[in-house]
Design an enzyme around this catalytic site. Sequence first.
Site, mmCIF file in Angstrom:
data_model
loop_
_atom_site.group_PDB
_atom_site.id
_atom_site.type_symbol
_atom_site.label_atom_id
_atom_site.label_comp_id
_atom_site.label_asym_id
_atom_site.label_seq_id
_atom_site.Cartn_x
_atom_site.Cartn_y
_atom_site.Cartn_z
ATOM 1 C CG ASP B 92 -0.308 -0.040 2.528
ATOM 2 O OD1 ASP B 92 0.908 0.243 2.608
ATOM 3 O OD2 ASP B 92 -0.994 -0.327 3.527
ATOM 4 C CG ASP B 266 -5.830 -5.633 1.688
ATOM 5 O OD1 ASP B 266 -6.420 -4.840 0.915
ATOM 6 O OD2 ASP B 266 -5.510 -5.320 2.854
ATOM 7 C CB CYS B 304 -11.190 -27.706 7.381
ATOM 8 S SG CYS B 304 -9.787 -26.587 7.158
ATOM 9 C CB CYS B 306 -6.133 -26.097 7.650
ATOM 10 S SG CYS B 306 -6.812 -26.027 9.331
ATOM 11 C CB CYS B 309 -9.269 -29.034 10.436
ATOM 12 S SG CYS B 309 -10.119 -27.480 10.793
ATOM 13 C CG HIS B 335 -9.221 -23.012 10.476
ATOM 14 N ND1 HIS B 335 -9.715 -24.179 9.930
ATOM 15 C CD2 HIS B 335 -10.275 -22.153 10.540
ATOM 16 C CE1 HIS B 335 -11.008 -24.036 9.684
ATOM 17 N NE2 HIS B 335 -11.370 -22.819 10.046
#
Lengths: 375, 375
Positions: B92, B266, B304, B306, B309, B335
């Site tokens: 930015d 974002d 999930c 990830c 999980c 996660h």
Amino acid sequence: MNKFSFDLAATDGRARTGTIHTPRGEIRTPAFMPVGTAATVKAMLPGSVRETGADILLGNTYHLMLRPTAERIAALGGLHKFMNWDRPILTDSGGFQVMSLSDLRKLTEEGVTFKSHIDGSKHTLSPERSMEIQELLGSDIVMCFDECPALPADRDRIGRSMELSMRWAARSRAAFGDRPGYALFGIQQGGLEEDLRGQSAEALREIGFEGYAVGGLAVGEGQEAMFGCLDYAPEQLPADKPRYLMGVGKPDDIVGAVARGIDMMDCVLPSRSGRTGQVFTRHGVLNIKNARHQNDPRPLDEDCTCPACRGYSRAYLHHVFRAQEMISSMLLTWHNLHYYQQLMSGMREAIAAGTFEAWQADFHAARAQRDIDPL
Amino acid sequence: MNKFSFDLAATDGRARTGTIHTPRGEIRTPAFMPVGTAATVKAMLPGSVRETGADILLGNTYHLMLRPTAERIAALGGLHKFMNWDRPILTDSGGFQVMSLSDLRKLTEEGVTFKSHIDGSKHTLSPERSMEIQELLGSDIVMCFDECPALPADRDRIGRSMELSMRWAARSRAAFGDRPGYALFGIQQGGLEEDLRGQSAEALREIGFEGYAVGGLAVGEGQEAMFGCLDYAPEQLPADKPRYLMGVGKPDDIVGAVARGIDMMDCVLPSRSGRTGQVFTRHGVLNIKNARHQNDPRPLDEDCTCPACRGYSRAYLHHVFRAQEMISSMLLTWHNLHYYQQLMSGMREAIAAGTFEAWQADFHAARAQRDIDPL
């Protein structure tokens, strides 16, 4: 192989290398056990701890019994499943941390009552309750419940404390019962008194354990006094069982202990130091918060293969430490644990090759060079 | 392919999917960019961020110019090398955070002077200085320096601010110069005023950019007002360039923005929420510190993939959150970022297949179910 056993593969002087076999996997000795106090090695995922080379973790009975409680962990399938670590776990008995962390302790022949440092709730630990908790956790290597007096202490106090610990060791053995694949370790006490250490070793041998710890050291006596005790204490214990030095230590403490016949150690130092910016390398210790690292594009150690050294400059590690970013603790803890495990594997190879004396000379020479000069 | 370009692969209603090509790699759109404020996505290693599916990170000019400074990062080889992320980075301009974080700001036609929130030191940002800093960082996608008024604000204030931002956009373009492989994005302003947004879009088109952001939203106006603006603002911008909605947002904000023609977003929400125990799943939001999770052996989301999980129960995640262990932030951030990236890939597939309307209905239906019942 579905039982607990120890194979001594080679000795070099008093130093030993071998393998502890457990149903959950082998432990290569000399072994360093990272500390996973509250069901996590702080700032590390378990897979990353394994990547550093750890074969076994240590869990703290005192912390886990208070939060989330041993009963809760048992209901969830045990500590291994709870914390996602399927290899061996050793748990301490809780005794040491009751003495160092809790409030309003009361010690009797029966055990210890105390108040939790977290919420003030009242709890009791005894040999029987400690065995129960460690079984609920599913610990592979269970430690006897003992009392560990701070040093210096007078001989009389140390003697009475040791005798209490030996009565508790017998009660721990009885309470542990017959659990194939699991091990109970006795803990030698006796401070810096050779004869008391000998009496303690004799008492433990008579009871009989799968392994033996040298307890009551690294409690403020200094390295010289500790090494003095280690010149006789390990050899008072059975040679065919693992010998574990509790709560040790700095890299040179570890090397000196292995040279004196110790097979296992644990310490919070590599992980705690990772959070305070203290970094261990073969050249000794450096502190990443020092301004000398601010513009330094070099890794912590050119020859280290850990993720912190492969991916990041000292300048970056300095920046994220200063900015209090979690990645600082994550990377430095990883590096320190990696360094400790490299140390252990170097010693194992040297002992097996019969070159441990030369290895020790190289270890001390590299440390004497100290950290690389600033650019 | 050594230049910056955008291929629009498919549209479904106003929603779009495509690929931004850069010398550092492709960015699949719609894209969600995790925020790496101080040269780290908090509680994550860069390799783990990539594993969640992120093609690009966002860095904050304001934070990096203050610490460790853009000049230091440039001397160390640029932000990619510094933070060990070799894929695209968008930075930015610093303008937004000067307004939200710094002290004693003074705004003139030239730019902004302010005092650092870290140490009180005085700094200046202008279109020219912002371009210089973003080039020093080595950012792949550079944002114009603009002014973003908080909403609600009166039309006159918004109009004058937009006009200033358009003059700064022209200065940013001139200062950016000709840098093949790098992109400069213009930022549309104009608050919730359709005609001012149109004037801003026209001014930006005349200057010409490699991409266009919808700025000045997600600053307190609420989802309904934001969607109202997104019903016209993206279509005022060129269709053949990426459209980026800055600082958005919650999962349903993101889905609504994509449905209205946005290609990039974002937000700190998935990573910040990971540190405060707020967890995003297809069933909405849950808070891991809630006592209902204390004995729950189930993962956050059965489906999930990830690491949080696959390896841990809600009971474990509750425990480590309560114990303030870093692994809590590490696993929950992972996660949440994984969930966000799965959301994006689901939308990309649905848009390519022409089934985005059905996908949105499923998304809202799953959220309406809310979290699974306690055991």
